[in-house]
Scaffold this motif. Structure first.
Motif, PDB file in Angstrom:
ATOM      1  N   SER A  18       0.843  -1.210   0.000  1.00  0.00           N
ATOM      2  CA  SER A  18       0.000   0.000   0.000  1.00  0.00           C
ATOM      3  C   SER A  18       0.873   1.254   0.000  1.00  0.00           C
ATOM      4  O   SER A  18       0.565   2.238  -0.682  1.00  0.00           O
ATOM      5  CB  SER A  18      -0.963  -0.010   1.197  1.00  0.00           C
ATOM      6  OG  SER A  18      -0.253  -0.086   2.410  1.00  0.00           O
ATOM      7  N   TYR A  41      -5.903  -5.298   3.723  1.00  0.00           N
ATOM      8  CA  TYR A  41      -7.098  -4.530   4.092  1.00  0.00           C
ATOM      9  C   TYR A  41      -7.575  -3.723   2.891  1.00  0.00           C
ATOM     10  O   TYR A  41      -6.792  -2.965   2.300  1.00  0.00           O
ATOM     11  CB  TYR A  41      -6.762  -3.543   5.221  1.00  0.00           C
ATOM     12  CG  TYR A  41      -6.287  -4.217   6.478  1.00  0.00           C
ATOM     13  CD1 TYR A  41      -7.174  -4.516   7.511  1.00  0.00           C
ATOM     14  CD2 TYR A  41      -4.945  -4.571   6.635  1.00  0.00           C
ATOM     15  CE1 TYR A  41      -6.738  -5.150   8.664  1.00  0.00           C
ATOM     16  CE2 TYR A  41      -4.493  -5.208   7.783  1.00  0.00           C
ATOM     17  CZ  TYR A  41      -5.401  -5.493   8.799  1.00  0.00           C
ATOM     18  OH  TYR A  41      -4.969  -6.128   9.936  1.00  0.00           O
ATOM     19  N   GLU A  42      -8.860  -3.844   2.609  1.00  0.00           N
ATOM     20  CA  GLU A  42      -9.400  -3.055   1.496  1.00  0.00           C
ATOM     21  C   GLU A  42      -9.225  -1.556   1.760  1.00  0.00           C
ATOM     22  O   GLU A  42      -8.991  -0.778   0.827  1.00  0.00           O
ATOM     23  CB  GLU A  42     -10.885  -3.398   1.277  1.00  0.00           C
ATOM     24  CG  GLU A  42     -11.389  -2.805  -0.025  1.00  0.00           C
ATOM     25  CD  GLU A  42     -12.687  -3.429  -0.528  1.00  0.00           C
ATOM     26  OE1 GLU A  42     -13.195  -4.385   0.082  1.00  0.00           O
ATOM     27  OE2 GLU A  42     -13.184  -2.948  -1.557  1.00  0.00           O
ATOM     28  N   GLN A  43      -9.303  -1.141   3.030  1.00  0.00           N
ATOM     29  CA  GLN A  43      -9.136   0.293   3.364  1.00  0.00           C
ATOM     30  C   GLN A  43      -7.735   0.803   3.018  1.00  0.00           C
ATOM     31  O   GLN A  43      -7.513   2.012   2.960  1.00  0.00           O
ATOM     32  CB  GLN A  43      -9.337   0.551   4.867  1.00  0.00           C
ATOM     33  CG  GLN A  43     -10.671   0.155   5.438  1.00  0.00           C
ATOM     34  CD  GLN A  43     -10.584  -1.213   6.098  1.00  0.00           C
ATOM     35  OE1 GLN A  43     -10.277  -2.220   5.442  1.00  0.00           O
ATOM     36  NE2 GLN A  43     -10.874  -1.285   7.385  1.00  0.00           N
ATOM     37  N   LYS A  46      -5.927   2.917  -1.556  1.00  0.00           N
ATOM     38  CA  LYS A  46      -6.391   4.310  -1.616  1.00  0.00           C
ATOM     39  C   LYS A  46      -5.893   5.059  -2.830  1.00  0.00           C
ATOM     40  O   LYS A  46      -6.239   6.209  -3.021  1.00  0.00           O
ATOM     41  CB  LYS A  46      -5.860   5.066  -0.391  1.00  0.00           C
ATOM     42  CG  LYS A  46      -6.330   4.527   0.917  1.00  0.00           C
ATOM     43  CD  LYS A  46      -5.827   5.384   2.066  1.00  0.00           C
ATOM     44  CE  LYS A  46      -6.558   4.992   3.336  1.00  0.00           C
ATOM     45  NZ  LYS A  46      -6.117   5.745   4.492  1.00  0.00           N
ATOM     46  N   TYR A 328      -7.327   0.899  10.552  1.00  0.00           N
ATOM     47  CA  TYR A 328      -7.686  -0.479  10.202  1.00  0.00           C
ATOM     48  C   TYR A 328      -6.673  -1.417  10.785  1.00  0.00           C
ATOM     49  O   TYR A 328      -5.675  -0.968  11.324  1.00  0.00           O
ATOM     50  CB  TYR A 328      -7.777  -0.698   8.678  1.00  0.00           C
ATOM     51  CG  TYR A 328      -6.575  -0.308   7.854  1.00  0.00           C
ATOM     52  CD1 TYR A 328      -5.493  -1.191   7.704  1.00  0.00           C
ATOM     53  CD2 TYR A 328      -6.505   0.945   7.227  1.00  0.00           C
ATOM     54  CE1 TYR A 328      -4.381  -0.826   6.948  1.00  0.00           C
ATOM     55  CE2 TYR A 328      -5.399   1.295   6.467  1.00  0.00           C
ATOM     56  CZ  TYR A 328      -4.342   0.414   6.328  1.00  0.00           C
ATOM     57  OH  TYR A 328      -3.250   0.782   5.569  1.00  0.00           O
TER      58      TYR A 328
END
Ligand SMILES: NC(=O)c1ccc[n+]([C@@H]2O[C@H](COP(=O)([O-])OP(=O)(O)OC[C@H]3O[C@@H](n4cnc5c(N)ncnc54)[C@H](O)[C@@H]3O)[C@@H](O)[C@H]2O)c1
Length: 328
Positions: A18, A41-43, A46, A328
């Motif tokens: 990420s 984590y999808e969160q 971004k 998260y």
């Protein structure tokens, strides 16, 4: 379709992936995350599109390459718990070699020629030199390190057989979190020193256990080379750009070339955070070498890369902020 050149980021919902998506976006690329969310984590996705799926899904990989016009791929998607790998080696060979091989083969089939792989200092085993150069013998002492080394071997042969250029980045200890607090390290379980130490200081985790104080180091605790995740992310941007521009395949260490002991990290954290780190000293953990410090001169020469954020203060400050906020 976006005008920015697309890079497929397998494992882009994880800690290092990420952060690298953010660096790619800043550098003018479109990071397309492929992740099955097994530990991510999808969160955390971004900075570009998210494709939920597995490395082994050849049709999905090839559709994604075609849909976004993918120019290169970064491969972070692996299992990385050393202890778990000792108890369940098949799980590690299946994902870190089998699924990785399926992914590379799907990319080659779709015409992608540039590939950056997250390798590890665990490929060296117990080093006989410090700092460790890339041509040091590779004798991993756990299935995790062995699985990463096996896939480096696969990459060599794929590169011989196909128009496919690769870079294996052997990271030392990734640490810290995004400087703006947008993404960070949320492993479950967490086995890394710095997040566990932050949680212990903040009272959101158990007191820290220092695994052994009888190593042949100045204070008896192991020495590691901590690299800020933003510096690591930057190395990936440089690596994929170099391959897309026709650079040759190869293996590179990513570290600062400087080591710190566990006790030095605790002392630095207490100073930076102005808090006590509760800890006790336990027995050694199996398979922990006394010292792992990178010779990163090859990376510096080939990429013009320099660590900018890997001082202990920045690492600890950003890691503690993340643990305090933990979105998260
Ligand atoms: N964290 C470190 O200090 C460190 C050091 C050396 C090497 N590495 C390597 O760097 C890479 C990233 O590490 P991290 O700490 O960000 O890990 P992470 O667990 O946070 O991220 C890995 C991501 O890959 C995804 N994933 C795993 N298997 C997949 C599959 N088959 N298909 C699709 N997605 C899958 C997970 O859901 C997760 O989002 C790993 O390959 C790890 O071995 C990490």
């Amino acid at each position: 379709m976006s005008d920015a050149p697309a890079i497929l980021v397998a494992g882009g919902a994880g800690y290092i992936g990420s952060q690298t998506c953010k660096a790619l976006k800043t550098a003018g690329y479109l990071p397309v995350t492929l992740d099955n969310l097994s530990t991510g984590y999808e969160q955390a996705v971004k900075f570009g599109p998210f494709v939920r799926g597995d490395l082994r899904d050849r049709a999905l990989v090839q559709e994604t390459v075609a849909k976004y016009g993918v120019q290169g791929a970064l491969h972070f998607a692996a299992y990385s718990l050393v202890g778990e790998s000792v108890g369940n080696p098949a799980k590690y060979y299946d994902n870190n070699v089998g699924a990785a091989n399926a992914f590379a083969s799907a990319l080659i089939g779709a015409g992608v020629q540039a590939f950056v792989f997250s390798s590890t200092a665990a490929t060296y085993g117990v080093p006989t030199a410090s700092p460790i150069p890339e041509d040091h013998p590779t004798v991993p002492i756990n299935p995790y390190g062995a699985s990463k080394l096996a896939f480096e071997g696969a990459l060599r042969w794929l590169g011989e057989a196909h128009p496919f250029r690769w870079t294996a980045l052997r990271y030392f200890n990734a640490a810290g979190a995004d400087l703006d607090g947008e993404v960070g390290e949320s492993h479950e379980p967490e086995t890394h020193l710095i997040p566990n130490l932050c949680k212990a200081a903040l009272g959101t985790g158990a007191a820290l256990t220092v695994f052994g104080q009888d190593y042949p180091t100045p204070d008896g605790t192991p020495i590691r080379d901590y690299i800020h995740v933003a510096d690591l992310a930057e190395a990936h941007v440089l690596a994929i750009r170099r391959l897309i521009d026709g650079g040759e395949s190869g293996v590179f260490n990513v570290g600062t070339g400087e080591g710190a002991t566990v006790m030095q990290i605790i002392a630095a954290a207490e100073k930076v955070l102005g808090m006590k780190v509760p800890y006790s000293v336990g027995p050694r953990r199996a398979g922990d070498p006394p010292s792992l410090v990178a010779d990163a001169s090859r990376l510096k020469q080939a990429f013009g890369w320099r660590a900018k954020y890997s001082d202990l203060e920045t690492i600890i400050r950003t890691a503690a902020r993340w643990q305090r906020e933990r979105p998260y």
